[in-house]
Design a protein around this motif. Structure first.
Motif, short mmCIF file in Angstrom:
data_model
loop_
_atom_site.label_atom_id
_atom_site.label_comp_id
_atom_site.label_asym_id
_atom_site.label_seq_id
_atom_site.Cartn_x
_atom_site.Cartn_y
_atom_site.Cartn_z
N TYR A 296 0.85 -1.20 0.00
CA TYR A 296 0.00 0.00 0.00
C TYR A 296 0.88 1.23 0.00
CZ TYR A 296 -3.76 -3.20 1.14
OH TYR A 296 -4.67 -4.22 1.12
N HIS A 297 0.54 2.16 -0.87
CA HIS A 297 1.30 3.41 -0.93
C HIS A 297 0.39 4.56 -0.53
CE1 HIS A 297 4.62 1.47 -3.05
NE2 HIS A 297 3.68 0.80 -3.71
N PRO A 298 0.90 5.51 0.25
CA PRO A 298 0.05 6.66 0.62
C PRO A 298 -0.23 7.54 -0.60
CG PRO A 298 2.28 6.97 1.43
CD PRO A 298 2.24 5.61 0.83
N THR A 299 -1.45 8.09 -0.65
CA THR A 299 -1.82 8.93 -1.79
C THR A 299 -1.52 10.40 -1.52
OG1 THR A 299 -4.04 9.05 -0.88
CG2 THR A 299 -3.62 7.37 -2.59
N HIS A 300 -1.15 10.72 -0.26
CA HIS A 300 -0.82 12.11 0.06
C HIS A 300 0.32 12.10 1.07
CE1 HIS A 300 -2.57 11.61 4.05
NE2 HIS A 300 -3.54 10.95 3.45
N SER A 301 0.84 13.27 1.35
CA SER A 301 1.94 13.33 2.31
C SER A 301 1.57 14.15 3.53
CB SER A 301 3.18 13.92 1.63
OG SER A 301 2.85 15.22 1.15
#
Lengths: 100, 475
Positions: free
Chosen positions: A35-40
């Motif tokens: 899973y990769h984050p869509t925002h920081s």
């Protein structure tokens, strides 16, 4: 078949009939989902250091309550002058009754 | 889920089942429901000493000679005997009635000489090095004149000596002497040990002496804190955080109250913070704090700032006491089993008991004052014995409790009943002679529970007679 489970008893001998044990010669097609984050927005600041608080919770509460009692005097004076740029703390002009 | 209370079933459970996380001590303690000091030997033959306490690690029993000049240290051991018959179900042998079947003498040290006496209610233990702290004093002089800056009304003791002793061999490692001073030594109240820091309150000179106990056995002065009770403006400037504005109104009205405050008691909250209890001289002398206001200051020794200041009617301070009671009690270096003494912050039964007292109180402010009367805490004043764990046993707290105090004697045995269903009576502690007391003189009893063995002593004192000691153990 050369099953991982060998001769272990089972209710139904057809259970695990589709099971194929992992074979080192076969490369596994299964990769775990990543899973990769869509925002920081929730990234920690780069210089963040996490340490244990030296003061125990009781002492922390003593300090916190003391600071809270100081703060309302400053925020009250800031509310009165919302355009006041400077952040100098001012003692309140009115005498407020502080409860313990 | 049904869980058997049978000891064999519990041992089996322990082999196959991991306890819930963080409950290893609680799970181990459940075995104390099965192993109880149910057998009593009445009036054992023992030396005529004042038996003070078991050390909190269970290694030693501290006692003082009747003339209060010698310290005698014993090692607890277990009664053992053998018999040749096949069916060995008879009574205990005669030697069971002897003190030395249960205790061996480890060391004997002469501490006080000439007119000094060991203060037998005072004892502190430093577990890490097995050091004991004892005191001897000359007789107090009441109505002494106040000279050299002393507070009038406080008695004077010409010489108070603190001894640091290695209990294993009785070596006196170091001493600290106070001259013409007064320290409240009764039940350790004027002294607090935190890790290797010792705070001694000199009541007469209103100074808190902080000493460090080194590994080598030296007592080293760290600092002396003298809060100037008469220069009260200095006190309040330091605590300007809270009080300045409200005090502008109340200041002159209450000024006289604050000027006359003296330090009553001190405890460590951590290595840098002290909790100091203040009150009036009259309040301290009268011993009845109910009618006299008291104040608490949280003092940072490093920054010399007063972080917080409360009156003994403060609801905020009471909330902290109710929620974080254990932080008033426990020192950081304390071993794990010392952190499980039941209190309202760690035990639901203790909390329910507190709430029922709160509900029955006539007024909440009165209740707050009463509860805050036990703040500041007296260190090492509670027994860590699992038999006082409120989750395991229910017992009458007016007759017996973890707190180290002697009480008025009762002829009735004190019952310990399990909390867990079915609530069965597991054992009884009966002080005094088996048949009850023939005479009606007032007697006092004290209980010495071993911190982890099913072993306890109950000592009944009648004035002018040798005390009667019963031993309670698991046969």
């Amino acid at each position: 078949m050369g099953s991982l489970f060998g001769d272990w008893p089972s209710f139904d001998p057809h259970n695990f009939s589709h099971f194929r044990p992992s074979d080192p010669s076969n490369t596994s097609k299964m990769t775990p989902t990543t899973y990769h984050p869509t925002h920081s927005r929730t990234l920690p600041p780069p210089d963040q250091v996490i340490t244990t608080e030296a003061k125990n919770i009781l002492i922390r509460n003593f300090y916190r309550r003391t600071e809270e009692k100081l703060r309302p005097k400053r925020s009250a004076s800031e509310l009165l002058n919302p355009d006041h740029g400077s952040k100098q703390p001012r003692a309140s002009a009115s005498v407020t009754d502080l409860s313990d | 889920m049904f869980r058997s209370s049978n000891v064999a079933a519990r041992v089996f459970e322990r082999q196959i089942r991991t306890p819930p996380p963080g409950t290893s001590v609680h799970s181990a303690r459940e075995f104390y429901e099965n192993l109880v000091p149910s057998h009593t030997i009445y009036d054992i033959e023992c030396p005529d000493h004042f038996f003070r306490k078991f050390t909190d690690d269970g290694q030693f029993l501290i006692s003082f000679s009747r003339n209060q000049q010698e310290l005698i240290v014993y090692r607890p051991r277990w009664l053992s005997f053998s018999c040749r018959e096949e069916d060995c179900n008879h009574d205990l042998p005669p030697k069971a009635r002897r003190f030395d079947s249960f205790f061996t003498q480890q060391s004997c040290v002469s501490l006080a000489s000439s007119n000094e006496l060991i203060f037998k209610d005072f004892f502190l233990y430093m577990e890490s090095n097995q050091f004991g702290i004892f005191t001897s004093t000359t007789p107090p002089i009441h109505d002494a004149p106040a000279f050299e800056g002393a507070i009038p009304g406080v008695p004077l003791v010409e010489k108070i000596t603190f001894y640091l002793i290695r209990l294993e061999n009785g070596d006196i490692l170091d001493k600290k002497v106070f001259h013409n001073d007064f320290v409240n030594l009764s039940h350790n109240m004027g002294v607090f040990l935190y890790d290797n820091l010792l705070a001694i309150v000199s009541l007469r000179f209103q100074t808190i002496h902080i000493l460090q106990i080194r590994e080598s056995g030296n007592l080293v002065d760290v600092r002396a804190i003298g809060l100037f009770c008469r220069e009260d403006d200095e006190l309040f400037l330091n605590s300007n955080a809270q009080r300045i504005h409200s005090l502008k109104k109340k200041f002159f009205f209450h000024f006289q109250d604050y000027v006359d405050l003296i330090i009553w008691k001190v405890q460590f909250l951590d290595r840098h913070h002290l909790l100091i209890k203040f009150g009036s001289v009259d309040g301290w002398l009268s011993r009845n704090a109910d009618h006299h206001p008291a104040f608490f200051a949280v003092y940072n020794m490093e920054t010399t700032e007063i972080v917080a200041f409360y009156q003994n009617s403060s609801e905020e301070l009471y909330q902290f006491f109710e929620q974080f009671c254990d932080h008033f009690h426990v020192a950081s270096g304390t071993p794990l089993y010392m952190r499980f003494i039941s209190s309202q912050s760690n035990n639901i039964h203790a909390l329910e008991q507190l709430k029922s007292i709160k509900a029955k109180a006539n007024s909440f402010p009165q209740f707050v004052k009463k509860m805050l009367g036990s703040v500041a805490y007296t260190c090492q004043s509670q027994s860590p014995s699992p038999y006082f764990d409120q989750s395991l046993f229910r017992f009458d707290e007016k007759l017996i409790s973890a707190t180290d105090r002697n009480r008025l004697s009762t002829d009735h045995p004190i019952k310990f009943i399990t909390r867990r269903r079915p609530c069965t009576l597991k054992f009884k502690i009966k002080p005094g002679p088996e048949a009850g007391n023939a005479d009606t003189r007032t007697k006092r009893i004290s209980f010495l529970f071993h911190p982890f063995l099913p072993l306890a002593l109950s000592i009944q004192q009648t004035p002018y007679l040798q005390p009667s000691v019963n031993i309670h153990f698991r046969r």
